[in-house]
Scaffold this motif. Structure first.
Motif, PDB file in Angstrom:
ATOM      1  N   HIS A  88       0.843  -1.204   0.000  1.00 51.89           N
ATOM      2  CA  HIS A  88       0.000   0.000   0.000  1.00 51.89           C
ATOM      3  C   HIS A  88       0.869   1.241   0.000  1.00 51.89           C
ATOM      4  N   GLU A  89       1.345   1.608  -1.180  1.00 47.77           N
ATOM      5  CA  GLU A  89       2.341   2.668  -1.283  1.00 47.77           C
ATOM      6  C   GLU A  89       1.883   3.987  -0.675  1.00 47.77           C
ATOM      7  N   LYS A  90       0.676   4.370  -1.033  1.00 49.79           N
ATOM      8  CA  LYS A  90       0.211   5.707  -0.602  1.00 49.79           C
ATOM      9  C   LYS A  90       0.141   5.794   0.912  1.00 49.79           C
ATOM     10  N   LEU A  91      -0.461   4.807   1.501  1.00 54.16           N
ATOM     11  CA  LEU A  91      -0.622   4.819   2.951  1.00 54.16           C
ATOM     12  C   LEU A  91       0.722   4.766   3.635  1.00 54.16           C
ATOM     13  N   ARG A  92       1.574   3.899   3.075  1.00 55.31           N
ATOM     14  CA  ARG A  92       2.891   3.745   3.682  1.00 55.31           C
ATOM     15  C   ARG A  92       3.640   5.069   3.647  1.00 55.31           C
ATOM     16  N   ARG A  93       3.579   5.699   2.493  1.00 51.45           N
ATOM     17  CA  ARG A  93       4.319   6.947   2.364  1.00 51.45           C
ATOM     18  C   ARG A  93       3.789   7.989   3.332  1.00 51.45           C
ATOM     19  N   LYS A  94       2.455   8.036   3.435  1.00 51.79           N
ATOM     20  CA  LYS A  94       1.862   9.030   4.327  1.00 51.79           C
ATOM     21  C   LYS A  94       2.330   8.804   5.764  1.00 51.79           C
ATOM     22  N   LEU A  95       2.302   7.545   6.189  1.00 53.76           N
ATOM     23  CA  LEU A  95       2.702   7.248   7.561  1.00 53.76           C
ATOM     24  C   LEU A  95       4.180   7.528   7.778  1.00 53.76           C
ATOM     25  N   GLU A  96       4.999   7.153   6.785  1.00 55.34           N
ATOM     26  CA  GLU A  96       6.433   7.393   6.942  1.00 55.34           C
ATOM     27  C   GLU A  96       6.714   8.878   7.093  1.00 55.34           C
ATOM     28  N   ARG A  97       6.001   9.662   6.318  1.00 59.00           N
ATOM     29  CA  ARG A  97       6.240  11.102   6.408  1.00 59.00           C
ATOM     30  C   ARG A  97       5.834  11.647   7.750  1.00 59.00           C
ATOM     31  N   LEU A  98       4.714  11.190   8.253  1.00 60.27           N
ATOM     32  CA  LEU A  98       4.307  11.623   9.584  1.00 60.27           C
ATOM     33  C   LEU A  98       5.359  11.248  10.612  1.00 60.27           C
ATOM     34  N   LEU A  99       5.915  10.067  10.438  1.00 55.96           N
ATOM     35  CA  LEU A  99       6.935   9.631  11.386  1.00 55.96           C
ATOM     36  C   LEU A  99       8.201  10.466  11.269  1.00 55.96           C
ATOM     37  N   VAL A 100       8.555  10.848  10.052  1.00 52.62           N
ATOM     38  CA  VAL A 100       9.731  11.708   9.900  1.00 52.62           C
ATOM     39  C   VAL A 100       9.474  13.040  10.591  1.00 52.62           C
ATOM     40  N   GLU A 101       8.279  13.569  10.405  1.00 50.79           N
ATOM     41  CA  GLU A 101       7.951  14.820  11.103  1.00 50.79           C
ATOM     42  C   GLU A 101       8.061  14.619  12.603  1.00 50.79           C
ATOM     43  N   LEU A 102       7.657  13.441  13.057  1.00 48.32           N
ATOM     44  CA  LEU A 102       7.703  13.163  14.485  1.00 48.32           C
ATOM     45  C   LEU A 102       9.126  13.148  15.013  1.00 48.32           C
ATOM     46  N   ILE A 103       9.997  12.438  14.324  1.00 46.36           N
ATOM     47  CA  ILE A 103      11.366  12.352  14.850  1.00 46.36           C
ATOM     48  C   ILE A 103      12.037  13.718  14.801  1.00 46.36           C
ATOM     49  N   CYS A 104      11.669  14.517  13.810  1.00 42.79           N
ATOM     50  CA  CYS A 104      12.234  15.866  13.770  1.00 42.79           C
ATOM     51  C   CYS A 104      11.745  16.678  14.965  1.00 42.79           C
TER      52      CYS A 104
END
Lengths: 175, 439
Positions: free
Chosen positions: B189-205
């Motif tokens: 599920h590329e779209k969902l995965r990408r969305k979640l990964e981005r949220l996580l990157v924002e989180l770690i930042c």
């Protein structure tokens, strides 16, 4: 005044001031010291050629190599003495002496036709041919009463520059 | 559209953004070769003397920009800071100050203008000033401040620092324990995965920012996720990226680093889509330009570019590289200004490694900065990319209160190209030959 301390004492400042014939004020010497330490990155007590050339404005200057020969490896006292010709208090004689030194690369007190030609080469680069440079030089030398074989001494320089003065001043930023 | 309505000062910013006051430092100016003004005998009373002009490697366009004068400032305040490039065309010899008159020996022998320029550069130059870090001023100089300062050090190193390390470790644990499953389990599920990964990157930042007690104030409308736009910002440290990424999962173009930073770059930043470049390779430029264009048209998260190409000390901006401005899309400027009272966030890469820099940040009181998202700009008809880049640089510098210097940031790592010197030589040669003709 070794390479380690980044603070100058009053004695140090007075020593440097004496060495440059009082051409810089004490505040200017402190500023110059800060600049010296900034350029001398690893605090070795002198500024290497590479560190001079890391200032892009200096590296772009056509006479940078000549000045580098004169300024490379100087300790702070001699650095200030070198720059003292550019002080607002320096006399015309001192300025002309510096110009003479730039021309007289072998330091024998005489500036020959070739010496002037070399400087002209630095200043005009590949935009004038050697023949053109020689022709111009012979012409202006002739008009001033010199020949191709004449060697100019410091007194000749002083005569040529006359009393109109030389505009060669650099202001040291004082915080 | 609120942007379009209030097209007043500063190239059309809404007036609610306000203007930062000018700093008190004077911009150095060099006397041009006006034939009707005599060169002064004594230097002017103002302390600063000059800005030397060195163009980008993209040569003639920049010069054209200056001589045709098409860069019109949109307000008088911008005028003060823009270097008048006409002034800095080479005036390497006294001959030019007397445009008429026969050539004499004195004129040839008088190398004083060239020498003065060189000595002036030795004494002070605008390029080195861009990379000067604040020397930490000790405020613990007397008997009652010193114990306070000692207490501060103890507090920072032994209480704040461990707390921050804990926060950061916690952040990493949460991040990794969410990122790794998402990355591998949601492969289909590329779209969902990408969305979640981005949220996580924002989180770690955000965790990173918290670990330096970052107090970041964002002004202006948040970046929107749509294609055909690129974001540009001034660059002070690598943490600029983290501060911006905390709010929006930008894709970024970066120099590939070694060590643990490189590891992070190749694993996590892949999820937001990154472009790597190698500063030292010249062929690289075309490849990178192509990748940039592809990204801008295709991807759904916008690209963040730092057009200065190097870290500057947050008091000045160096010339912007035109790469980001010739992609045919709108450019959204972002201005970042750090408050140096708390810590000097400038990463002087010549003096310290990034790890040391981070540790310095983590043992300081706080990182305080302002981020302004500014109005998107588009290439105006008849404007070249370099003019566009300079216009955006004006906007960012004015907003963040930075001085502009006409230097290329890459001069930190390399010497100026010989054509600058050649230009001076050509001007000298032309002048001599011309005056020779006059009898």
């Amino acid at each position: 005044m070794g390479s380690a301390s980044s603070m100058l004492t009053q004695y140090d400042i007075e020593e440097v001031q004496e060495h440059c014939n009082n051409l810089f004020s004490q505040q200017e010497i402190v500023s110059l010291y800060q600049r010296f330490c900034q350029l001398d990155r690893n605090s070795k007590g002198f500024i290497s050629a590479d560190e001079f050339l890391s200032v892009p404005e200096f590296a772009m200057n056509p006479l940078s190599q000549r000045l580098l020969k004169m300024a490379d490896g100087l300790n702070f006292k001699d650095f200030v003495a070198f720059l003292s010709a550019f002080s607002t208090k320096a006399s015309l004689q001192q300025k002309i002496e510096l110009i003479f030194k730039v021309y007289d690369t072998d330091g024998n007190g005489k500036v020959s036709f070739n010496d002037i030609l070399q400087v002209l080469r630095d200043l005009s680069g590949s935009f004038m041919s050697d023949e053109q440079r020689e022709k111009v030089l012979i012409q202006v030398l002739g008009e001033a009463g010199y020949t191709r074989e004449s060697c100019l001494m410091l007194d000749d320089f002083i005569k040529v520059f006359g009393s109109s003065g030389v505009n060669m001043e650099v202001e040291v930023p004082v915080d | 559209m609120p942007w379009r309505e209030t097209r007043k000062q500063m190239g059309g910013w809404p007036s609610c953004f306000g203007l930062r006051g000018e700093e008190t430092e004077q911009v150095w100016r060099k006397r041009g070769r006006d034939s009707d003004t005599k060169p002064p005998k004594k230097p002017s009373k103002s302390r600063r003397k000059r800005i030397q002009f060195a163009e980008n490697e993209e040569d003639d366009e920049a010069l054209k920009m200056s001589t045709t004068g098409t860069l019109k400032p949109s307000s008088s305040e911008l005028d003060l800071d823009r270097p008048n490039i006409e002034d800095y065309l080479p005036s390497g010899s006294s001959i030019q100050q007397e445009p008429d008159g026969k050539l004499r020996l004195r004129d040839l022998l008088d190398i004083s203008p060239t020498l003065t320029e060189a000595a002036g550069a030795i004494v002070d130059d605008s390029f080195t000033r861009c990379f000067k870090s604040n020397s930490p001023e000790p405020w613990n100089w007397n008997i009652y401040l010193f114990p306070l300062w000692c207490f501060g050090v103890v507090f920072r190193y032994f209480i704040l620092f461990p707390l921050r390390v804990i926060v950061l470790t916690l952040g990493w644990i949460i991040f990794l324990s969410s990122y790794i499953p998402v990355h591998f389990l949601l492969k289909g599920h590329e779209k969902l995965r990408r969305k979640l990964e981005r949220l996580l990157v924002e989180l770690i930042c955000s965790f990173f920012v918290a670990s330096w007690t970052g107090v970041v104030k964002y002004h202006g409308p948040r970046p929107s996720m749509r294609p055909n736009q690129v974001f540009v910002a001034n660059h002070t440290s690598m943490i600029d990226f983290i501060i911006l990424e905390q709010m929006t999962a930008f894709s970024v173009i970066m120099q590939k680093h070694a060590g643990w930073v490189g590891l992070l770059q190749s694993t996590i930043l892949e999820s937001v889509g990154c472009i790597w470049f190698n500063r030292t390779e010249s062929k690289d430029r075309e490849i990178v330009a192509r990748k940039l264009r592809e990204h801008v048209q295709g991807a759904d998260n916008p690209l963040l570019i730092f057009p200065e190409g190097t870290c500057v000390n947050n008091h000045y901006t160096v010339m912007f590289k035109k790469g980001a401005f010739e992609l045919g899309c709108s450019v959204c400027p972002i201005a970042i200004k750090y408050n140096k009272i708390f810590v000097d966030a400038f990463w002087n890469s010549r003096k310290q490694s990034f790890t040391k820099h981070l540790l310095q940040l983590m043992t300081s009181w706080a990182v305080v900065c302002d981020v302004w998202y500014l109005e998107p700009q588009n290439l105006k008809p008849g404007e070249t990319p370099i003019e566009f880049a300079e216009r955006v640089r004006d906007i960012i510098s004015a907003r963040a209160g930075l001085k502009k210097v006409p230097w290329d940031g890459y001069l930190k790592h390399s010497r100026p190209s010989p054509k600058h010197r050649e230009r001076k030589q050509q001007s000298f040669a032309d002048s001599v030959l011309r005056r020779l003709e006059e009898k």
